[in-house]
Design a protein around this motif. Structure first.
Motif, short mmCIF file in Angstrom:
data_model
loop_
_atom_site.label_atom_id
_atom_site.label_comp_id
_atom_site.label_asym_id
_atom_site.label_seq_id
_atom_site.Cartn_x
_atom_site.Cartn_y
_atom_site.Cartn_z
N MET A 59 -33.59 -15.35 -49.77
CA MET A 59 -32.24 -15.72 -50.20
C MET A 59 -31.94 -15.13 -51.58
O MET A 59 -30.87 -14.55 -51.79
CB MET A 59 -32.16 -17.25 -50.22
N GLN A 106 -29.55 -24.01 -43.26
CA GLN A 106 -29.85 -25.45 -43.24
C GLN A 106 -30.02 -26.01 -44.65
O GLN A 106 -29.74 -27.19 -44.89
CB GLN A 106 -31.10 -25.75 -42.41
N SER A 107 -30.44 -25.16 -45.59
CA SER A 107 -30.61 -25.63 -46.98
C SER A 107 -29.28 -26.10 -47.56
O SER A 107 -29.24 -27.04 -48.35
CB SER A 107 -31.15 -24.52 -47.88
N ASN A 158 -21.19 -22.80 -45.58
CA ASN A 158 -21.32 -23.14 -46.99
C ASN A 158 -19.95 -23.46 -47.59
O ASN A 158 -19.76 -24.49 -48.25
CB ASN A 158 -21.94 -21.93 -47.72
N HIS A 217 -18.66 -27.11 -48.76
CA HIS A 217 -18.39 -27.23 -50.19
C HIS A 217 -16.99 -27.77 -50.43
O HIS A 217 -16.77 -28.64 -51.27
CB HIS A 217 -18.56 -25.89 -50.88
N ASN A 234 -32.02 -20.93 -44.72
CA ASN A 234 -31.11 -21.04 -45.86
C ASN A 234 -29.76 -21.64 -45.46
O ASN A 234 -29.10 -22.28 -46.27
CB ASN A 234 -30.96 -19.69 -46.56
N SER A 237 -28.71 -29.50 -46.15
CA SER A 237 -29.62 -30.49 -46.74
C SER A 237 -29.25 -30.77 -48.20
O SER A 237 -29.40 -31.89 -48.68
CB SER A 237 -31.08 -30.05 -46.62
N PHE A 238 -28.75 -29.76 -48.88
CA PHE A 238 -28.31 -29.93 -50.27
C PHE A 238 -27.19 -30.97 -50.34
O PHE A 238 -27.23 -31.91 -51.13
CB PHE A 238 -27.82 -28.58 -50.82
N PHE A 253 -33.21 -35.81 -43.25
CA PHE A 253 -32.48 -34.60 -42.86
C PHE A 253 -32.92 -34.09 -41.48
O PHE A 253 -32.08 -33.82 -40.61
CB PHE A 253 -32.66 -33.50 -43.91
N GLU A 276 -28.00 -39.58 -52.53
CA GLU A 276 -28.22 -39.98 -53.92
C GLU A 276 -27.04 -40.79 -54.46
O GLU A 276 -27.21 -41.80 -55.12
CB GLU A 276 -28.41 -38.74 -54.82
N PRO A 319 -20.58 -21.77 -53.55
CA PRO A 319 -19.18 -21.52 -53.89
C PRO A 319 -18.78 -22.34 -55.13
O PRO A 319 -19.25 -23.46 -55.30
CB PRO A 319 -18.41 -22.03 -52.65
N ASN A 362 -28.40 -34.50 -49.29
CA ASN A 362 -29.18 -35.07 -50.38
C ASN A 362 -28.27 -35.63 -51.47
O ASN A 362 -28.49 -36.73 -51.97
CB ASN A 362 -30.10 -33.98 -50.95
N GLN A 363 -27.22 -34.87 -51.78
CA GLN A 363 -26.27 -35.33 -52.81
C GLN A 363 -25.58 -36.62 -52.39
O GLN A 363 -25.43 -37.54 -53.18
CB GLN A 363 -25.21 -34.26 -53.04
N MET A 403 -36.85 -37.71 -47.91
CA MET A 403 -35.58 -37.00 -47.69
C MET A 403 -35.67 -36.00 -46.52
O MET A 403 -34.73 -35.84 -45.75
CB MET A 403 -35.18 -36.28 -48.99
N LYS A 434 -38.70 -30.55 -50.41
CA LYS A 434 -38.30 -31.97 -50.48
C LYS A 434 -37.29 -32.32 -49.38
O LYS A 434 -37.39 -33.37 -48.74
CB LYS A 434 -37.68 -32.25 -51.85
N THR A 435 -36.31 -31.45 -49.16
CA THR A 435 -35.23 -31.83 -48.25
C THR A 435 -35.44 -31.37 -46.81
O THR A 435 -34.78 -31.86 -45.90
CB THR A 435 -33.86 -31.29 -48.73
N GLN A 436 -36.35 -30.39 -46.60
CA GLN A 436 -36.54 -29.93 -45.22
C GLN A 436 -37.99 -30.05 -44.75
O GLN A 436 -38.28 -29.78 -43.59
CB GLN A 436 -36.07 -28.48 -45.07
N PHE A 463 -37.03 -27.87 -53.91
CA PHE A 463 -35.91 -28.54 -53.24
C PHE A 463 -35.99 -28.34 -51.72
O PHE A 463 -35.77 -29.29 -50.95
CB PHE A 463 -34.57 -28.01 -53.78
#
Lengths: 192, 80
Positions: free
Chosen positions: B69, A123-124, A70, A74, A121, A127-128, A152, A135, B10, A131-132, A148, B53-55, B50
């Motif tokens: 989580m 992988q989330s 993460n 980031h 989580n 994927s976050f 991914f 977009e 973060p 996705n950004q 999407m 949608k993404t996974q 979300f």
């Protein structure tokens, strides 16, 4: 201010996690806590002072691993990354943890349910960011009309296939050697 | 580095924080348009949507993963 005892306790906990990470990376998640204790040079009981069950140890380890991924992704996202640099960043992060990650994806189905949720989580986060990027890049590159989650999962499926079948492609690090090829061709696949 | 109390992201640069306010403990994605933090139910639903949608996860799996989580995050400790 932390007492000497607290500092020592935290250091031992970190040592156990670092060692478990290495032992699991080398031998898989079936490795015993006895083995981890020996490798860490602590008594078997010490492990259970910090982690009441093996399940707790594995979950803590995965959570720590997830936080590291993460943080890395980031930091990279601060720069104006495009699709190519993001995919490279993802692979670069995985290269740092390649042996452990390979074990993780190969053995995830036999890990405790809670560990599976932690894995989702992890992988989330990826994927976050993907996705950004997608977009943001919409105006610059035309992406095929694909949902999407397929974009991914196709990326993840591709790198997981290469990782779990490393031996088919190279004797070294499959991600290091095939990184450019995977990124370039994945983009070709999703681009209009 | 601070991490968002509501989603764990973060927070390093100003734009990561709700309303760009670095004294806040939650991120831009966990804030309502007036800068207040989203409620537990709002956040949970948006994370589930979300994740699906993404996974492409099954609804029940997404719900459990999100709950798992959120359970670890300081903002929602009392919701479990």
């Amino acid at each position: 201010m932390k007492t000497k005892r607290q500092i020592q306790k935290e250091a031992t906990r970190k040592l156990i996690l670092d060692t478990a990470y290495q032992v699991y990376a080398d031998e898989g998640f079936a490795a015993t806590t006895n083995k981890i204790a020996k490798a860490a040079n602590v008594s078997h009981g010490t492990i259970f002072v910090h982690f009441p069950t093996v399940e707790c140890l594995i979950i803590c380890l995965l959570e720590r691993f997830g936080s590291e991924i993460n943080e890395h992704l980031h930091i990279l996202s601060e720069k104006d990354e495009n699709l190519e640099t993001f995919l490279a960043a993802h692979i670069n992060v995985l290269i740092r943890y390649e042996d452990f990650y390979k074990r993780l994806i190969s053995e995830i189905n036999s890990l405790p349910q809670e560990a599976k949720y932690v894995f989702i989580n992890i992988q989330s986060v990826v994927s976050f960011h993907l996705n950004q990027v997608i977009e943001r890049e919409k105006d610059k590159i035309a992406i095929k009309d694909i949902p999407m989650h397929i974009i991914f999962n196709s990326w993840l499926g591709l790198i997981h296939y290469y990782l779990t079948n490393n031996y088919l492609f190279t004797v070294g690090s499959v991600l290091t050697e095939h990184k450019d090829e995977l990124i370039l061709n994945y983009i070709k696949l999703i681009e209009k | 580095m601070k991490t968002c109390i509501a989603c764990g992201m973060p927070m390093k640069k100003e734009s990561d924080f709700a309303m760009g306010d670095t004294s806040k403990d939650y991120c831009v994605y966990c804030a309502n348009s007036d800068g207040t933090m989203q409620s537990f139910e709002e956040k949970k639903q948006s994370l589930i949507n979300f994740t699906i949608k993404t996974q492409g996860l099954d609804q029940s799996v997404a719900e459990k993963a999100v709950e798992n989580m959120m359970r670890q995050l300081p903002a929602w400790k009392e919701c479990f």
